[in-house]
Design a protein around this motif. Structure first.
Motif, short mmCIF file in Angstrom:
data_model
loop_
_atom_site.label_atom_id
_atom_site.label_comp_id
_atom_site.label_asym_id
_atom_site.label_seq_id
_atom_site.Cartn_x
_atom_site.Cartn_y
_atom_site.Cartn_z
N ALA A 8 -11.11 10.42 -2.09
CA ALA A 8 -10.75 11.32 -0.99
C ALA A 8 -10.64 10.54 0.31
N ARG A 9 -9.62 10.85 1.09
CA ARG A 9 -9.50 10.30 2.44
C ARG A 9 -10.26 11.22 3.39
N VAL A 10 -11.19 10.63 4.16
CA VAL A 10 -11.98 11.42 5.09
C VAL A 10 -12.26 10.62 6.36
N ALA A 11 -12.47 11.34 7.44
CA ALA A 11 -12.79 10.70 8.72
C ALA A 11 -14.19 10.09 8.66
N GLN A 12 -14.41 9.08 9.47
CA GLN A 12 -15.72 8.43 9.50
C GLN A 12 -16.83 9.43 9.82
N GLY A 13 -16.57 10.34 10.74
CA GLY A 13 -17.57 11.35 11.07
C GLY A 13 -17.97 12.19 9.87
N ILE A 14 -17.00 12.51 9.02
CA ILE A 14 -17.29 13.28 7.80
C ILE A 14 -18.09 12.43 6.82
N ALA A 103 -9.04 -3.88 3.42
CA ALA A 103 -8.57 -3.96 2.03
C ALA A 103 -7.07 -3.70 1.95
N SER A 104 -6.61 -2.69 2.67
CA SER A 104 -5.20 -2.35 2.65
C SER A 104 -4.34 -3.50 3.19
N SER A 105 -4.82 -4.17 4.22
CA SER A 105 -4.04 -5.28 4.78
C SER A 105 -3.96 -6.45 3.79
N ILE A 106 -5.00 -6.67 3.03
CA ILE A 106 -4.99 -7.75 2.03
C ILE A 106 -4.01 -7.44 0.90
N LEU A 107 -3.91 -6.17 0.56
CA LEU A 107 -3.04 -5.75 -0.56
C LEU A 107 -1.62 -5.39 -0.12
N ALA A 108 -1.38 -5.42 1.18
CA ALA A 108 -0.05 -5.06 1.70
C ALA A 108 1.02 -5.95 1.08
N GLY A 109 2.11 -5.34 0.72
CA GLY A 109 3.24 -6.09 0.17
C GLY A 109 3.21 -6.24 -1.34
N LEU A 110 2.08 -5.92 -1.98
CA LEU A 110 2.04 -6.00 -3.44
C LEU A 110 2.83 -4.85 -4.05
N HIS A 145 -0.18 4.32 -11.25
CA HIS A 145 -1.51 4.47 -10.65
C HIS A 145 -1.79 3.37 -9.61
N PHE A 146 -1.35 2.16 -9.86
CA PHE A 146 -1.53 1.08 -8.89
C PHE A 146 -0.75 1.39 -7.61
N THR A 147 0.49 1.80 -7.77
CA THR A 147 1.34 2.13 -6.62
C THR A 147 0.74 3.30 -5.84
N ALA A 148 0.28 4.32 -6.55
CA ALA A 148 -0.32 5.48 -5.88
C ALA A 148 -1.55 5.07 -5.08
N LEU A 149 -2.38 4.21 -5.65
CA LEU A 149 -3.58 3.75 -4.94
C LEU A 149 -3.21 2.98 -3.68
N LEU A 150 -2.26 2.07 -3.79
CA LEU A 150 -1.86 1.28 -2.61
C LEU A 150 -1.31 2.18 -1.51
N HIS A 151 -0.46 3.13 -1.86
CA HIS A 151 0.11 4.05 -0.87
C HIS A 151 -0.97 4.94 -0.26
N PHE A 152 -1.89 5.42 -1.08
CA PHE A 152 -2.97 6.28 -0.62
C PHE A 152 -3.85 5.54 0.38
N GLU A 154 -3.06 2.79 2.07
CA GLU A 154 -2.27 2.43 3.25
C GLU A 154 -2.19 3.62 4.22
N ARG A 155 -2.00 4.80 3.68
CA ARG A 155 -1.94 5.99 4.53
C ARG A 155 -3.30 6.26 5.18
N ALA A 156 -4.38 6.05 4.43
CA ALA A 156 -5.72 6.21 5.01
C ALA A 156 -5.92 5.22 6.15
N ALA A 157 -5.51 3.99 5.95
CA ALA A 157 -5.65 2.96 6.98
C ALA A 157 -4.82 3.33 8.21
N ASP A 158 -3.59 3.78 8.00
CA ASP A 158 -2.73 4.18 9.11
C ASP A 158 -3.34 5.32 9.92
N ARG A 159 -4.04 6.21 9.25
CA ARG A 159 -4.63 7.38 9.91
C ARG A 159 -6.06 7.12 10.39
N GLY A 160 -6.58 5.92 10.14
CA GLY A 160 -7.95 5.59 10.56
C GLY A 160 -9.01 6.32 9.76
#
Length: 168
Positions: A8-14, A103-110, A145-152, A154-160
């Motif tokens: 699950a993507r969640v805010a740090q406060g949560i 983690a997302s930045s390390i996996l970016a581009g894969l 599943h690998f692609t879904a994880l990377l996109h998921f 990346e979107r979490a990272a973009d949204r903080g």
């Protein structure tokens, strides 16, 4: 009921609220804390994805993938599996937003072809990756599943956002 990995993507406060309050954690485990767009069901793919990564990716990339699949710490030390033990089959772990971004930045581009370079050619060897219930099209299954994880992630990272992870 099948045991599958949920992220699950969640805010740090949560994340911090869940760490301190088992009732908030319980809401997450009942899928009542976030919308469906912020939940990723990775099915049974994580173990095989990590095995494939060991043979295909750099050490740093394997560590980053492991972080996205396992988290960096137990979310609630007092109530590791929520209020009811029958909801989950693992401790709930998390990655804080800065860790997701790293983690997302390390996996970016894969792409899925990067992790599938070491995919076993025979059905017998493929069974060792997954076990007795190998999907009909294992290449497509792990690629998706690998692609879904990377996109998921990346979107979490973009949204903080951070991640909460568990097997249910």
């Amino acid at each position: 009921m099948a045991v599958t990995q949920q992220i699950a993507r969640v805010a740090q406060g949560i994340l911090e609220e869940m760490s301190a309050n088992p009732e908030v954690l319980d809401r997450l485990l009942r899928f009542k804390l976030t919308g469906p767009e912020d939940i990723l069901d990775l099915d049974w793919a994580p173990k095989a994805l990590l095995a494939l990564a060991q043979d295909s990716l750099s050490e740093a990339q394997v560590r980053a993938l492991r972080d996205l699949l396992e988290g960096s710490k137990r979310l609630n030390k007092e109530c590791a599996t929520g209020l009811q033990d029958d909801l989950v089959w693992s401790d709930v772990t998390c990655l804080y937003p800065s860790e997701v971004q790293h983690a997302s930045s390390i996996l970016a581009g894969l792409t899925s072809s990067d992790i599938l370079r070491s995919f076993p050619p025979t059905r017998e060897a493929q069974m060792e990756l997954r076990g007795a219930m190998l999907p009909d099209d294992p290449v497509e299954y792990y690629a998706a599943h690998f692609t879904a994880l990377l996109h998921f992630a990346e979107r979490a990272a973009d949204r903080g956002l951070g991640l909460a992870l568990w097997w249910d």
